[in-house]
Structures are given as C-alpha cells and as structure tokens.
Design a protein around this motif. Sequence first.
Motif: not given
Length: 668
Positions: A549, A579, A581-582, A600, A602, A611, A613
């Motif tokens: 990330v 991962y 998703t971000v 962000v 996590v 998670v 964002v």
Amino acid sequence: MAAWERAHRLPLGAEMALAFATGVGTFALAAVVLEHIDSRVVAAVLGVVSFLAVVATARFVSVVYAVPAGMAGMLAFDWFYLPPTHPFAFPDTANLVDLVVYLVVGVVLGELAAHTARRARAAEWAHREIADEQVALRRVATLVAKGVPADDFFASVAAEAGTLLDVHGVRLARYENGTELVHVAEWSLPGCAPPAYQRTEVEGTTVAAEVLRTGRAVRVDDYEDVATPFTRGADLKSVVGVPVVVDNRRWGVLIAWSVSGPLPPETEVRLTGFTELVATAIGNAQARVELRSFAEEQAALRRVATMVAGGAAPAETFGFVAGEVGRLLGADVAVVFRYEPDGVGTVVGVWSVPGVDFPGTARMRVAGGGTAATVLATGRPVRTEHFEGPEGSIANCFAHLGARSGAGAPITVEGRLWGVMIAVSRAAPLPAGAEARLAGFTDLVATALADADARAALTASRVRIVAAADTARRRIERDLHDGAQQRLVSLALHLRGSVQQAVPPGSDDLTAQLDRVVDELGEVLGDLREIARGLHPAALAEGGLGAAVKTLARRSAVPVRLDIRVDTRLPEPIELAAYYTVSEALTNTAKHADAEVVDVEVRTDDSLLHVVVRDDGRGGADTGGGSGLVGLKDRVEALGGRFSVHSPPDAGTSLCVSLPLAAPHEHG
C-alpha cells in the motif's frame, strides 16, 4: 299466573264443589245468627262484616268462593230478617230448589269470574316474566358484546338465569372428550347447592348424561334412584338440563334445580334463551382467539421470512425459528432437530421457557416413541402424548422434562428429509392443529437451508474463479519474468556485445540504429516489468500488505495520507483483495475525482480487515456500467466480505471494504 296459585289450585270439579259447600255453610251460619238478632243496628253491623268477609275472600282466596258466599248471605238475610220472613227450619222442596239454583248460579258466576281473573293475572305475569327475561337476556347479551372474561361472563349467566326463573340453583358445565363433565360456573340460594365438583365422569341416567346422549332438553322430577356427584347429599325435587351447542357440537349443559317441588313447565324453554347466548359468546370468543392466533402466526412467519430473506446464517435462523414457534404455540420447549445418517440426530436450534433446561447442540439417538422417530418413519406431521425411548434418545430427553403433549413437522430440503421441528408442552395440551401450523415454519427453514446451500455454492464458485484468476495472473507474471523478459535481456546484451563489436569502423549510421534498437528493447522490458507488476505485485509478495500500500501511495498522482495498522501477514487472498481495492480506488481518484488528497485506512479489528479509501473530490462515482469497482465487489464478496461505496455529488467518495481474516472455506 303466580307460582303459588299454580301449585295450590284445585281441579275444576273439586273447586266448584268446595265453592257450593262454602255457599251452603254461609247460608246456614247466617240463618243461625239472624234468628237471634232483633236489633237493626246489630243486623247492619253484621251485614257490613259479611260484606268485608266476602271482599277479603275474593282478594286473598278466590272469587270462586266469594260469589256463592255473598249470594248465600244475601238470601239468608232476605229469608230470615226481611219480612215476610221464612220459618227457621229446613226449607221445603220449592224453597230448597230455589236455594240450590241460587247457589249453583253463584258458583258458576264465581267460577267464570275466577277464570277471567286468572287469565288476567296470567297475562300480567306472562308480560312481566317476558319483560324480566328480556332485560336479563339483554344484560347477558351486553356482556357478550363487550367480550368480558369468560369466568365473569359464565358466572353472570348462571346468576341471571337463577334469579329470573325463581329456581334454587343454576350450574353451567362443559363436556370434555365426551366422557367428562367440567364445572364452569354456578349460582344457588344459601343451603340449596349440591356437592361441588371440578371434574366428574358423565355416566348413568343423570340430566347431564341424557343431554349429552340426546342433544335435547331433559327433565328429571324424581331423583331418589339417581346417585351422582351432582345429587349425592342433596334433596333435589326437580332438575332441568338444556344443551349448549356451539358449531353443531354439544359443548356443555345448563342445569337448573329445585329443592321444594317440580320446576315450572316452561323452564326448559326459558333456559334455552340463555344457552343460545352462551353459545354465541363461546363462538365469538373462539373466533377472536382464532383471529388473534392467525394474526400472531402470520406475524411470526413474516419475521422468520424477513430473517431468511436477509440471508441470516442457518444456525442463527434455527434458534430464531424455535423461539417463534415456542411462543406462538404456548410450548415449553421448541427444537430444530437434524437427522444424521447413523440413526442419531443433532439439536441445531432450541428455545425453552425459563426454568426448563434442554441440552443444546447435542447429538441424540432417534429411537423409541415421540415425534422425532415418528416423523422419520412416516415423513408426515405428527401429534403425540407418548415420549417413551431408550436412554440417550431425544424422546427420553423430553420424557425427563415431563412432556405431556408434543407436535412435530418434517423439514424437507430438495425432496430429502433433513430434520424435524418439534414443540412440546409440559402442562396443558398444545393447541389443536399445532402440527399443521408447524408446517409453515418448516417450509421457511427449508428455504433458509436451500438458500444457504445456494449461497455457499455461489461463494465457492466465486472463490474458485478468483483463485483461478489469481493463479493465471501469477503464471503470466512468471512466464513474462522467466520467458519474455529474460529473452529480451539476452537480446539486448547480445546487440550491445557481439553485434555492435562486429560493426565495421565508420558505420556510424548502423551503430546509431543498433543503439536505438537497444534503447527500445530497454523500454519494452520496462513495459513488461510494469505489466508483470500489475498482474501480481512483487511488493505485496515480498513485504506484505503494508509495504504494498505504501508503494501504491508513492506512485499515486494525488497526495495520499496513510493510516496502516496491520502488523502481521494476512492470508494471500485477503491481501490481494485489499491491495486491488486500494489500487483501483487510487486509480479512479486520479482519473475522475479531481481530488486534493486521499485518505487510506487499513486496520484489523477482531476477525476482520477494514480498508477505507476517502477522497475530497467531486463524488458521483458509479459502481455499475462496467466499472472496475464491480470486479472488486465480486472479489470481496467471494471472500465473504462486504463492499460499499458512498459517493454523493460534490461531497467526495468513500469506499469501505470489510474482509474476514479466516480463509473462505472456513466460513462454511
């Protein structure tokens, strides 16, 4: 006509003979008295006294005696006091005939007058009785309309009937199972009540037994040879019973009794008016109970259906359904029992009232009597009062709890007998039709199981698809790394080495072209490395989710503020989903959001990875229409996670993902 007058009236012939004798006696007495009176004052006083005596006789005895007595007194006064007087001796034939004719006429007139008076009094009494009866029935009907409690209503009916009919007592009783009589309500005068009972056998030739047998009103005016709990120790002279019929069924009997003499002939008819109101009240009460029960059943089914539609886990659904069934049927224990192939079963859902401890999640044998074994053998709903079974069986477990009544319905999933829903009561029997009412709930349980199987199959299929895609990505990345990249590196080294060295001196153009080819090969190799990195991020494989990330944040075109609270390595599918998703969120922000900054977060919490964002861009993100977010949503849900996007216009976008840390197959 008054009850006293009905009881003491003589037959017509005897009454006329007694009236004639009264006239003769009055004539003889008056003759003796008048023979010895010389004073007019005394005679006048005697006349007044005689008149008052005649009036009193007419008022308090009967006019049938007063008319001949009055006529005899007037004849005696005329014969022995007013001139010309008759000698004080037995009348001769002519006078005797005249006297007899006068007395006979007086008796006839008196009888006619008495008959007219009786009819007038009878009409008056009938009118009064009808009025009183209507008032009493109206009061009872008002209680029916108000829906008063049953005990109060039945007691009021007995009191109203006893007071109206002028009897010594009234008792209302209910038939049960066609063999027993259950006491409901009673009214009686002090000292006139037969022995009390709560429950007794219907037997012999008693009024209650005859009413049950014939379905008609029954009268017994001689109880000397009848020995029942109702009459034992009581000197009853007359008893009348009228059936209470509800929905063409003999529900009970209304009994009236007398300890002094026969009850009036119209007692049966007048009691019938009260039994009809009792039947109406019972019918209304049953209708209200059935309507309320239906509404409660529909509400319970709706709650269960809502829970099933919401995708609740089967284990949670089983306990919830057991509670709904137990409360609806008034049971002490409700159980969802799953059959196993080895002759045992497992309690997967249980509910019980406070104070009843039923073992949950226990394996028990399916043997002996009871609902579980019967449903397994027949595959049909069943009702039972027997719970015999060997030690360790579910029937024996119910027997230890003191079960008296039970009902069960099969749970069938896709044509296969999966289990049984059981409700058990330790006190009163379960309501009629309880086994049929269970069927609606077992259908919903079967639906929940089928849905759970379908969801599990869908989830497994999606997991397999995601895993296959990830495997394909890794294979392509490995093939690129071990194949195309290595060949391109070897080709570039070959061009820079032996090929460039073989170029003759002075061939500057050829040397420049070779240099350009080597540079382009370097660029192609860089592109391949970027493609390989996108297929399976090396930073994720080497440093874990936190490092990967951070790498995405450094490459982002929009400034990123990180809040990473993950200290350990997570399962590979979970890390890949987080991962991507971000990565997808940062890519979309850079392309579409026109944002100033991205946050962000996590972190792990209990058994979940969260998670989040968020950006401060224009919002209005669309999760449909072929967006990459659709693929992310599928990946997250395939792992048993939750995916949500909140993106109002001009208010930024928030993407939230929650992933279970356990492997997908562990959730089944």
